[in-house]
Write an enzyme that holds these catalytic residues in place. Structure first.
Site, PDB file in Angstrom:
ATOM      1  CD  GLU A  71      -3.116  -0.003   2.332  1.00 49.64           C
ATOM      2  OE1 GLU A  71      -4.009  -0.825   2.509  1.00 49.64           O
ATOM      3  OE2 GLU A  71      -2.887   0.920   3.118  1.00 49.64           O
ATOM      4  CB  CYS A 100      -2.234  -6.998 -19.003  1.00 50.72           C
ATOM      5  SG  CYS A 100      -3.553  -7.980 -19.760  1.00 50.72           S
ATOM      6  CB  CYS A 106      -7.783  -6.446 -19.090  1.00 51.21           C
ATOM      7  SG  CYS A 106      -6.656  -6.642 -17.687  1.00 51.21           S
ATOM      8  CB  CYS A 114      -5.291  -8.673 -14.941  1.00 49.29           C
ATOM      9  SG  CYS A 114      -3.976  -8.736 -16.158  1.00 49.29           S
ATOM     10  CB  CYS A 178      -4.172  -2.580  -0.480  1.00 41.85           C
ATOM     11  SG  CYS A 178      -4.786  -4.196   0.025  1.00 41.85           S
ATOM     12  NE  ARG A 373      -4.410  -0.004   5.472  1.00 43.55           N
ATOM     13  CZ  ARG A 373      -4.890  -1.216   5.815  1.00 43.55           C
ATOM     14  NH1 ARG A 373      -4.933  -1.577   7.072  1.00 43.55           N
ATOM     15  NH2 ARG A 373      -5.296  -2.059   4.883  1.00 43.55           N
TER      16      ARG A 373
HETATM   17  N1  NAD Z   1     -11.125  -9.626  -1.255  1.00 39.01           N
HETATM   18  C1  NAD Z   1     -10.091  -8.786  -1.280  1.00 39.01           C
HETATM   19  O1  NAD Z   1      -9.688  -8.285  -2.333  1.00 39.01           O
HETATM   20  C2  NAD Z   1      -9.388  -8.411   0.006  1.00 39.01           C
HETATM   21  C3  NAD Z   1      -8.426  -7.366   0.025  1.00 39.01           C
HETATM   22  C4  NAD Z   1      -7.868  -6.976   1.259  1.00 39.01           C
HETATM   23  C5  NAD Z   1      -8.238  -7.622   2.425  1.00 39.01           C
HETATM   24  N2  NAD Z   1      -9.146  -8.643   2.379  1.00 39.01           N
HETATM   25  C6  NAD Z   1      -9.603  -9.367   3.573  1.00 39.01           C
HETATM   26  O2  NAD Z   1     -10.550  -8.578   4.273  1.00 39.01           O
HETATM   27  C7  NAD Z   1     -10.617  -9.006   5.629  1.00 39.01           C
HETATM   28  C8  NAD Z   1     -10.609  -7.824   6.577  1.00 39.01           C
HETATM   29  O3  NAD Z   1      -9.371  -7.146   6.533  1.00 39.01           O
HETATM   30  P1  NAD Z   1      -8.989  -6.069   7.670  1.00 39.01           P
HETATM   31  O4  NAD Z   1      -7.648  -5.553   7.322  1.00 39.01           O
HETATM   32  O5  NAD Z   1     -10.093  -5.098   7.856  1.00 39.01           O
HETATM   33  O6  NAD Z   1      -8.889  -7.036   8.937  1.00 39.01           O
HETATM   34  P2  NAD Z   1      -9.034  -6.758  10.526  1.00 39.01           P
HETATM   35  O7  NAD Z   1      -8.434  -7.939  11.202  1.00 39.01           O
HETATM   36  O8  NAD Z   1      -8.527  -5.407  10.877  1.00 39.01           O
HETATM   37  O9  NAD Z   1     -10.593  -6.728  10.784  1.00 39.01           O
HETATM   38  C9  NAD Z   1     -11.367  -7.870  10.856  1.00 39.01           C
HETATM   39  C10 NAD Z   1     -12.422  -7.638  11.928  1.00 39.01           C
HETATM   40  O10 NAD Z   1     -13.300  -8.771  11.918  1.00 39.01           O
HETATM   41  C11 NAD Z   1     -13.661  -9.078  13.234  1.00 39.01           C
HETATM   42  N3  NAD Z   1     -14.125 -10.467  13.288  1.00 39.01           N
HETATM   43  C12 NAD Z   1     -13.398 -11.600  13.246  1.00 39.01           C
HETATM   44  N4  NAD Z   1     -14.183 -12.686  13.300  1.00 39.01           N
HETATM   45  C13 NAD Z   1     -15.453 -12.225  13.368  1.00 39.01           C
HETATM   46  C14 NAD Z   1     -16.721 -12.865  13.455  1.00 39.01           C
HETATM   47  N5  NAD Z   1     -16.843 -14.186  13.469  1.00 39.01           N
HETATM   48  N6  NAD Z   1     -17.819 -12.076  13.503  1.00 39.01           N
HETATM   49  C15 NAD Z   1     -17.717 -10.723  13.508  1.00 39.01           C
HETATM   50  N7  NAD Z   1     -16.544 -10.078  13.441  1.00 39.01           N
HETATM   51  C16 NAD Z   1     -15.420 -10.815  13.373  1.00 39.01           C
HETATM   52  C17 NAD Z   1     -12.393  -8.798  14.039  1.00 39.01           C
HETATM   53  O11 NAD Z   1     -12.657  -8.597  15.419  1.00 39.01           O
HETATM   54  C18 NAD Z   1     -11.853  -7.543  13.357  1.00 39.01           C
HETATM   55  O12 NAD Z   1     -12.307  -6.369  13.977  1.00 39.01           O
HETATM   56  C19 NAD Z   1      -9.431  -9.966   5.799  1.00 39.01           C
HETATM   57  O13 NAD Z   1      -9.902 -11.293   5.728  1.00 39.01           O
HETATM   58  C20 NAD Z   1      -8.555  -9.639   4.621  1.00 39.01           C
HETATM   59  O14 NAD Z   1      -7.739 -10.746   4.270  1.00 39.01           O
HETATM   60  C21 NAD Z   1      -9.720  -9.032   1.193  1.00 39.01           C
HETATM   61 ZN    ZN Z   2      -3.424  -5.004   1.456  1.00 43.01          ZN
HETATM   62 ZN    ZN Z   3      -5.213  -8.404 -18.122  1.00 44.74          ZN
END
Ligand code: NAD
Ligand code: ZN
Ligand code: ZN
Length: 379
Positions: A71, A100, A106, A114, A178, A373
């Protein structure tokens, strides 16, 4: 900056030598960009859970030594052969997944996955020649998700760089590279709550709060925040969350609690926890007839999503999204504009800031769940 084009740059980078061990600021050599590559100077980077997850290297192939970070905001220093979209001085956001502009994904309006530049967490080298652009005394240091932003200079594929408004403050908009875009896009591009609707957000970390910010922007009238950590509730009020449910404070499934609060279910839900039980609840708490649930969290490898098919037959929709369905190069510049127009607020996501020399403090804050963050200032 022109003086460095085509030459190796020596600069500081935070190197992870071993899983779970503090990063070490080292002097590294950064090779010039090759065809379709760009070398950029990173000004600000922030820490996301994915960095911490791969640094801990639990359950994945460990790849060390490595430079993490994805990020960030930076300025183009020089470009490799064939790069016409970017020039030195352009302001860019690197993205862990690319565009791409040539593959079936894309070319499809519906996909941002992609085939060439989709996230790859196992590859620690550049696509061009299968080699790293980072080294220390000739010994290669691996890249991470094609970005490696914990370095004063890094080399990135041109397809993984969004060119943004040069007036946008990089210390703020870097968080759009991100997590914040992921949550925001999950709501605005995928859940698409109609004005006045009720939205449930599962998980109130940075991604979930960005999903809540999307619901606020879309004009939702009720935003129900669900988290097992009640400490998240106070902060979440700043993001427009109007009601809170801690599933552990009830002796029935949270989907039933929500159905009672909303006369049958919410119009939209967005799951941002990564916990499969929360995913199931997020789906089952949407109203029959029109409800849409969107999964964002990344589950454990063995997790299985189970629900009775009648829940789908009763006209509920289950969707999932990757990077909020944004195409990095095409769409991110307009998300930056939303911030510039004051439609989108980013300051409230930035809870901490440290100089590059104290990057390990950003890891500690995230591990203790004290930060949303933390901006790492390179200069
Ligand atoms: N799909 C995508 O493109 C993508 C991109 C980035 C992050 N993510 C995913 O998004 C999710 C959240 O990321 P984040 O940085 O905000 O994480 P984080 O750990 O800061 O927040 C997650 C929250 O969920 C809560 N939690 C956990 N289990 C729970 C449950 N059973 N019920 C209710 N709440 C619950 C936690 O207490 C926490 O506050 C992660 O799984 C991450 O990998 C996905
Ligand atoms: Zn990330
Ligand atoms: Zn592509």
């Amino acid at each position: 900056m022109a003086g460095t084009a085509g030459k190796v740059i020596r600069c500081k980078a935070a190197v992870a030598w071993e899983a779970g061990k503090p990063l070490v600021i080292e002097e590294v050599e950064v090779a010039p960009p090759q065809a379709s590559e760009v070398r950029l100077k990173i000004l600000f980077t922030s820490l996301c859970h994915t960095d911490v997850y791969f640094w801990e290297a639990k359950g994945q192939n460990p790849l060390f030594p490595r430079i993490y970070g994805h990020e960030a905001g930076g300025i183009v220093e020089s470009v490799g052969e064939g790069v016409t979209d970017l020039k030195p001085g352009d302001h860019v956001l690197p993205v862990f997944t690319g565009e791409c502009k040539d593959c079936a994904h894309c070319k499809s309006e519906e996909s941002n996955m992609c085939s060439l530049l989709r996230i790859n967490t196992d590859r620690g080298v550049m696509l061009n020649d299968g080699k790293s652009r980072f080294s220390i005394k000739g010994k290669p240091i691996y890249h991470f998700v094609g970005t490696s932003t914990f370095s004063e200079y890094t080399v990135v594929h041109v397809g993984c760089l969004a060119k943004i408004n040069p007036l946008a403050p990089l210390d703020k908009v870097c968080v759009l590279s991100c997590g914040i875009s992921t949550g925001l896009g999950a709501t605005l591009n995928v859940a698409k709550p109609p004005k006045g609707s009720t939205v449930a957000i599962f998980g109130l970390g940075a991604v979930g709060l960005a999903a809540a910010e999307g619901a606020r922007i879309a004009g939702a009238s009720r935003i129900i925040g669900v988290d097992v950590n009640s400490n998240r509730f106070e902060e979440a009020k700043k993001f427009g969350v109007t009601e809170f449910v801690n599933p552990q404070h009830h002796n029935k499934p949270v989907q039933e609690v929500i159905a009672e609060m909303t006369d049958g279910g919410v119009d939209r839900s967005v799951e941002c926890t990564g916990n499969v039980d929360a995913m199931i609840s997020a789906f089952e708490c949407v109203h029959d007839g029109w409800g849409v649930a969107v999964l964002v969290g990344v589950p454990h490898k063995e997790a299985v999503f189970k629900t009775h098919p009648i829940n789908v037959l009763n006209e509920r929709t289950l969707k999932g999204t990757f990077f909020g369905n944004y195409k990095p190069r095409t769409d991110l510049p307009s998300v930056v504009e939303k911030y510039m127009n004051k439609e989108l607020e980013l300051e409230k996501f930035i809870t901490h800031s440290v100089p590059f020399s104290k990057i390990n403090e950003a890891f500690e804050l995230m591990l203790k769940a004290e930060s949303l963050r933390c901006i790492i200032r390179m200069e």
